[in-house]
Design a protein around this motif. Structure first.
Motif, PDB file in Angstrom:
ATOM      1  N   MET A   1       0.832  -1.195   0.000  1.00  0.00           N
ATOM      2  CA  MET A   1       0.000   0.000   0.000  1.00  0.00           C
ATOM      3  C   MET A   1       0.871   1.252   0.000  1.00  0.00           C
ATOM      4  O   MET A   1       2.054   1.181   0.346  1.00  0.00           O
ATOM      5  CB  MET A   1      -0.913   0.018   1.231  1.00  0.00           C
ATOM      6  N   TYR A   2       0.286   2.365  -0.392  1.00  0.00           N
ATOM      7  CA  TYR A   2       1.021   3.630  -0.417  1.00  0.00           C
ATOM      8  C   TYR A   2       0.760   4.412   0.865  1.00  0.00           C
ATOM      9  O   TYR A   2      -0.365   4.472   1.355  1.00  0.00           O
ATOM     10  CB  TYR A   2       0.596   4.481  -1.608  1.00  0.00           C
ATOM     11  N   ILE A   3       1.809   5.006   1.388  1.00  0.00           N
ATOM     12  CA  ILE A   3       1.711   5.845   2.586  1.00  0.00           C
ATOM     13  C   ILE A   3       2.226   7.239   2.241  1.00  0.00           C
ATOM     14  O   ILE A   3       3.297   7.376   1.629  1.00  0.00           O
ATOM     15  CB  ILE A   3       2.545   5.252   3.740  1.00  0.00           C
ATOM     16  N   GLU A   4       1.475   8.260   2.612  1.00  0.00           N
ATOM     17  CA  GLU A   4       1.928   9.630   2.385  1.00  0.00           C
ATOM     18  C   GLU A   4       2.865  10.042   3.510  1.00  0.00           C
ATOM     19  O   GLU A   4       2.567   9.889   4.691  1.00  0.00           O
ATOM     20  CB  GLU A   4       0.746  10.595   2.302  1.00  0.00           C
ATOM     21  N   LYS A   5       4.016  10.568   3.114  1.00  0.00           N
ATOM     22  CA  LYS A   5       5.019  10.997   4.086  1.00  0.00           C
ATOM     23  C   LYS A   5       5.190  12.516   4.000  1.00  0.00           C
ATOM     24  O   LYS A   5       4.265  13.230   3.649  1.00  0.00           O
ATOM     25  CB  LYS A   5       6.342  10.277   3.805  1.00  0.00           C
ATOM     26  N   GLU A   6       6.438  12.985   4.255  1.00  0.00           N
ATOM     27  CA  GLU A   6       6.736  14.410   4.209  1.00  0.00           C
ATOM     28  C   GLU A   6       6.698  14.933   2.762  1.00  0.00           C
ATOM     29  O   GLU A   6       6.410  14.180   1.843  1.00  0.00           O
ATOM     30  CB  GLU A   6       8.113  14.674   4.838  1.00  0.00           C
ATOM     31  N   GLN A   7       6.997  16.218   2.591  1.00  0.00           N
ATOM     32  CA  GLN A   7       6.944  16.831   1.265  1.00  0.00           C
ATOM     33  C   GLN A   7       7.997  16.227   0.332  1.00  0.00           C
ATOM     34  O   GLN A   7       9.077  15.836   0.763  1.00  0.00           O
ATOM     35  CB  GLN A   7       7.206  18.342   1.362  1.00  0.00           C
ATOM     36  N   GLN A   8       7.667  16.183  -0.953  1.00  0.00           N
ATOM     37  CA  GLN A   8       8.644  15.789  -1.964  1.00  0.00           C
ATOM     38  C   GLN A   8       9.742  16.855  -2.041  1.00  0.00           C
ATOM     39  O   GLN A   8       9.540  18.004  -1.658  1.00  0.00           O
ATOM     40  CB  GLN A   8       7.976  15.640  -3.327  1.00  0.00           C
ATOM     41  N   LYS A   9      10.913  16.444  -2.562  1.00  0.00           N
ATOM     42  CA  LYS A   9      12.036  17.375  -2.678  1.00  0.00           C
ATOM     43  C   LYS A   9      12.694  17.288  -4.052  1.00  0.00           C
ATOM     44  O   LYS A   9      12.677  16.237  -4.700  1.00  0.00           O
ATOM     45  CB  LYS A   9      13.099  17.080  -1.602  1.00  0.00           C
ATOM     46  N   THR A  10      13.289  18.404  -4.467  1.00  0.00           N
ATOM     47  CA  THR A  10      14.112  18.442  -5.670  1.00  0.00           C
ATOM     48  C   THR A  10      15.303  19.337  -5.392  1.00  0.00           C
ATOM     49  O   THR A  10      15.500  19.807  -4.263  1.00  0.00           O
ATOM     50  CB  THR A  10      13.302  18.914  -6.894  1.00  0.00           C
ATOM     51  N   LEU A  11      16.132  19.585  -6.400  1.00  0.00           N
ATOM     52  CA  LEU A  11      17.310  20.445  -6.230  1.00  0.00           C
ATOM     53  C   LEU A  11      16.931  21.924  -6.209  1.00  0.00           C
ATOM     54  O   LEU A  11      15.944  22.323  -6.825  1.00  0.00           O
ATOM     55  CB  LEU A  11      18.276  20.230  -7.400  1.00  0.00           C
ATOM     56  N   LYS A  12      17.768  22.721  -5.566  1.00  0.00           N
ATOM     57  CA  LYS A  12      17.578  24.169  -5.614  1.00  0.00           C
ATOM     58  C   LYS A  12      18.188  24.749  -6.888  1.00  0.00           C
ATOM     59  O   LYS A  12      17.643  25.641  -7.517  1.00  0.00           O
ATOM     60  CB  LYS A  12      18.237  24.831  -4.396  1.00  0.00           C
ATOM     61  N   LYS A  13      19.370  24.261  -7.250  1.00  0.00           N
ATOM     62  CA  LYS A  13      20.039  24.781  -8.450  1.00  0.00           C
ATOM     63  C   LYS A  13      20.790  23.673  -9.173  1.00  0.00           C
ATOM     64  O   LYS A  13      21.077  22.614  -8.616  1.00  0.00           O
ATOM     65  CB  LYS A  13      20.991  25.912  -8.076  1.00  0.00           C
ATOM     66  N   GLU A  14      21.109  23.945 -10.418  1.00  0.00           N
ATOM     67  CA  GLU A  14      21.735  22.955 -11.302  1.00  0.00           C
ATOM     68  C   GLU A  14      23.140  22.579 -10.818  1.00  0.00           C
ATOM     69  O   GLU A  14      23.873  23.399 -10.280  1.00  0.00           O
ATOM     70  CB  GLU A  14      21.805  23.559 -12.710  1.00  0.00           C
ATOM     71  N   ILE A  15      23.496  21.305 -11.038  1.00  0.00           N
ATOM     72  CA  ILE A  15      24.823  20.802 -10.677  1.00  0.00           C
ATOM     73  C   ILE A  15      25.469  20.179 -11.914  1.00  0.00           C
ATOM     74  O   ILE A  15      24.810  19.438 -12.657  1.00  0.00           O
ATOM     75  CB  ILE A  15      24.737  19.716  -9.585  1.00  0.00           C
ATOM     76  N   LEU A  16      26.748  20.437 -12.114  1.00  0.00           N
ATOM     77  CA  LEU A  16      27.519  19.809 -13.180  1.00  0.00           C
ATOM     78  C   LEU A  16      28.580  18.914 -12.546  1.00  0.00           C
ATOM     79  O   LEU A  16      29.347  19.363 -11.689  1.00  0.00           O
ATOM     80  CB  LEU A  16      28.185  20.873 -14.059  1.00  0.00           C
ATOM     81  N   ILE A  17      28.609  17.660 -12.950  1.00  0.00           N
ATOM     82  CA  ILE A  17      29.617  16.713 -12.445  1.00  0.00           C
ATOM     83  C   ILE A  17      30.349  16.103 -13.645  1.00  0.00           C
ATOM     84  O   ILE A  17      29.723  15.572 -14.556  1.00  0.00           O
ATOM     85  CB  ILE A  17      28.979  15.590 -11.598  1.00  0.00           C
ATOM     86  N   LYS A  18      31.684  16.199 -13.631  1.00  0.00           N
ATOM     87  CA  LYS A  18      32.499  15.642 -14.714  1.00  0.00           C
ATOM     88  C   LYS A  18      33.401  14.543 -14.168  1.00  0.00           C
ATOM     89  O   LYS A  18      33.722  14.528 -12.978  1.00  0.00           O
ATOM     90  CB  LYS A  18      33.365  16.740 -15.351  1.00  0.00           C
ATOM     91  N   GLY A  19      33.802  13.636 -15.050  1.00  0.00           N
ATOM     92  CA  GLY A  19      34.701  12.570 -14.636  1.00  0.00           C
ATOM     93  C   GLY A  19      34.959  11.592 -15.762  1.00  0.00           C
ATOM     94  O   GLY A  19      34.784  11.917 -16.936  1.00  0.00           O
ATOM     95  N   THR A  20      35.325  10.383 -15.363  1.00  0.00           N
ATOM     96  CA  THR A  20      35.618   9.313 -16.319  1.00  0.00           C
ATOM     97  C   THR A  20      34.542   8.244 -16.231  1.00  0.00           C
ATOM     98  O   THR A  20      34.059   7.939 -15.146  1.00  0.00           O
ATOM     99  CB  THR A  20      36.993   8.681 -15.997  1.00  0.00           C
ATOM    100  N   ALA A  21      34.171   7.685 -17.371  1.00  0.00           N
ATOM    101  CA  ALA A  21      33.221   6.581 -17.393  1.00  0.00           C
ATOM    102  C   ALA A  21      33.948   5.287 -17.017  1.00  0.00           C
ATOM    103  O   ALA A  21      35.007   4.992 -17.575  1.00  0.00           O
ATOM    104  CB  ALA A  21      32.588   6.450 -18.771  1.00  0.00           C
ATOM    105  N   LEU A  22      33.379   4.531 -16.066  1.00  0.00           N
ATOM    106  CA  LEU A  22      34.050   3.328 -15.562  1.00  0.00           C
ATOM    107  C   LEU A  22      34.318   2.312 -16.663  1.00  0.00           C
ATOM    108  O   LEU A  22      35.421   1.784 -16.783  1.00  0.00           O
ATOM    109  CB  LEU A  22      33.198   2.679 -14.461  1.00  0.00           C
ATOM    110  N   HIS A  23      33.316   2.032 -17.474  1.00  0.00           N
ATOM    111  CA  HIS A  23      33.475   0.941 -18.442  1.00  0.00           C
ATOM    112  C   HIS A  23      34.074   1.379 -19.778  1.00  0.00           C
ATOM    113  O   HIS A  23      34.954   0.732 -20.317  1.00  0.00           O
ATOM    114  CB  HIS A  23      32.144   0.217 -18.637  1.00  0.00           C
ATOM    115  N   SER A  24      33.634   2.518 -20.318  1.00  0.00           N
ATOM    116  CA  SER A  24      34.163   2.963 -21.610  1.00  0.00           C
ATOM    117  C   SER A  24      35.509   3.653 -21.472  1.00  0.00           C
ATOM    118  O   SER A  24      36.301   3.701 -22.415  1.00  0.00           O
ATOM    119  CB  SER A  24      33.177   3.925 -22.292  1.00  0.00           C
TER     120      SER A  24
END
Length: 285
Positions: A1-24
């Motif tokens: 069954m579904y239970i209602e909890k606290e408010q949903q959340k999202t980000l305040k501002k955009e984030i950019l993350i760079k790095g290396t791909a593990l497999h490629s």
């Protein structure tokens, strides 16, 4: 069954993350953006001409070889690999709705754990949304098994994972760890656990086009009698397995239940997630 909890959340501002791909082994980049309430987690491949929406859910999984890959059923190129650590970090941060633009076919591996993603999310801040969070509470046991590996979820008033790891390898051996979201700090005790691989398998994996971006900076390398780089926890391997379970289970959003896993991997996790989704859909009818 579904239970209602606290408010949903999202980000305040955009984030950019760079790095290396593990497999490629190629450069990888993701942009994380705020999303409206009830959106869930949505991926887009920003390098493709066609903007294809890939919702993070069990039916979107297209490959489970050494990682969890989600993609479009219609457009073969529109897929994103190695989403599990990022998904676990999003779960741990408390975010419900997010748009993730991925430059290329794979998520940057960062340090092989979920912690750097988690840090980015928390440092940039979250915003509450008007709608309540709906959490699916499992009311009867559901399980998936294959050979001597299995995973099950039992009714539980919270979210708990009990994992037994058993490798026929002297460095790993057998270990057990239990994570209860209400009692153990995800960020400190689970998010920092890194992925691991065996030195003896590296050449074979490379021949298959896998682990090309793997290094001592983003994985624990295991030799016959020791690890090449030091462990963050004595039982880091089993903690990382719990991290994988969290990321794969978050394909269904937030759920309540006690997961018991023995030697399970992505394939069994997603099989269980699919069965949980069937129950979720029955509730929605």
């Amino acid at each position: 069954m579904y239970i209602e909890k606290e408010q949903q959340k999202t980000l305040k501002k955009e984030i950019l993350i760079k790095g290396t791909a593990l497999h490629s082994g190629k450069d990888a980049e993701i942009r994380l953006k705020a999303a409206p309430a009830d959106t869930g987690i949505i991926f887009y491949r920003s390098d493709l001409n066609q903007k294809i929406k890939i919702k993070a859910e069990p039916k979107a999984v297209v490959n489970l070889v050494r990682n969890t890959t989600i993609g479009s059923q219609e457009i073969k190129e529109a897929k994103v690999s190695t989403v599990e650590h990022l998904m676990a970090a999003i779960w741990g941060s408390g975010i419900d709705n997010l748009i993730i633009e991925v430059l290329g076919p794979e998520i940057p591996v960062v340090d092989g754990s979920a912690y750097p993603y988690y840090q980015h999310l928390l440092e940039n801040g979250l915003q509450e949304q008007q709608q309540k969070r709906k959490v699916f509470k499992v009311e009867a046991p559901i399980y998936a098994l294959q050979d001597d590996s299995y995973i099950t979820i039992l009714p539980y008033d919270g979210f708990k994972i009990s994992y037994t790891l058993d490798y026929q390898h002297p460095v790993i051996g057998s270990s057990y760890f239990e994570f209860d979201a209400d009692k153990i700090d995800f960020a400190e005790e689970i998010a920092k656990a890194r992925t691991f691989g065996f030195a003896a398998e590296v050449e074979k994996l490379h021949e298959q086009g896998l682990a090309l971006g793997g290094s001592l900076e983003n994985a624990v390398l295991i030799e016959e009698t020791k690890t090449v780089n030091p462990l963050r926890f004595e039982n880091e391997f089993v903690r990382h397995k719990i991290l994988d379970v969290i990321g794969d289970m978050f394909l269904n959003g937030r759920i309540m239940g006690h997961i018991i896993a023995v030697k399970s991997g992505h394939r069994l996790h997603v099989k269980l997630a699919e069965k949980i989704r069937e129950k979720m859909l029955e509730e929605e009818i």
